[in-house]
Design an enzyme around this catalytic site. Sequence first.
Site: not given
Ligand code: ASP
Length: 331
Positions: A86, A188, A206, A216, A218-219, A239-242
């Site tokens: 990832s 990430t 990431t 695309r 992300g954050d 981390t997570g859904h950017g």
């Molecule tokens: N934050 C990352 C993104 O949205 C992914 C992640 O950290 O899970 O690309």
Amino acid sequence: MTNRRDFLKTTSMATVAVTLPSFGLKAAEVIKVQSVITQKPIVLSTWNFGIPANTAAWEILKNNGRALDAVEAGVKIPEGDPTERSVGYGGRPDRDGRVTLDACIMDELSNIGAVGCLEYIKHPISVARAVMEKTPHVMLVGDGALQFALSQGFVKENLLLEESEKEWKEWLKTSQYKPIANIENHDTIGMIALDTHGNLSGACTTSGMAFKMHGRLGDSPIIGAGLYVDNEIGAATATGHGEEVIRIVGCHLVVELIRQGKSPQKACEEAVERIVKLTKLRNKNLKDIQVGFIALNKKGETGAYCIQGGFNYAVHDATGNRLIDAEYFTK
Ligand code: ASP
């Protein structure tokens, strides 16, 4: 004149232990005093791969190195590891089968650098640092970022390895973009550190959400969203859904909450609660979303919080390197 408390604030833990009896402090006072003493150096990073990443960062921090060098060296470990799918080399591709990487870095002087949607370069964090140090800009994306990287001597290589390619071909059979919280099709490495000089820096890198649309972002490459550092206040990374982190400019929010007097823990909690509130307002299902923040203040106090259970982070200080399960909202 320096009073007793000021003296204690500026002295080290070891000195305090020796000095306290002569001040005749009571146990309760000792605890209070200890909490204002700076814990440094210290480094924090997201997920399991934070452990080897912290080890690399610690090598620099323990030798009085700069937090900036530590975070770059630290996140390069998972970036270069083909089994970490990832981040960086071996990362999962977008829906077109292209591995596109995002990264950003920020130092104690608020110098910033970022790359987005960068292909073929194993260490996007180092390209982000080069953007910061060698260009008049703060962010380069796509072909421009690649062109710049090559001009700086970075080597072009194939980042799509067998396992990720196999998974992508499998995914193509349904082509359904459905990131699942904590199922490892994203993640990430975000790392924040406080060095022995009292300076903060951070890095975030990431391959983003697996099978995302090409282009695309992300954050993670966005200063303020996936990473923020204010050397007077603290640092945070996400981390997570950017998309959810960007919506609240997450890491900037965490640092601003620390500025308002919140502990790093409370600041992470409030940022997560804001995402939860907006998710409900927008009639979206909270179950589908995972976001985790980690944070550090100038005293070396740490915090972490996420929406769903399952997010962990690694902390390395003078007592060692350990993995901690973050507290979470849906408990
Ligand atoms: N934050 C990352 C993104 O949205 C992914 C992640 O950290 O899970 O690309």
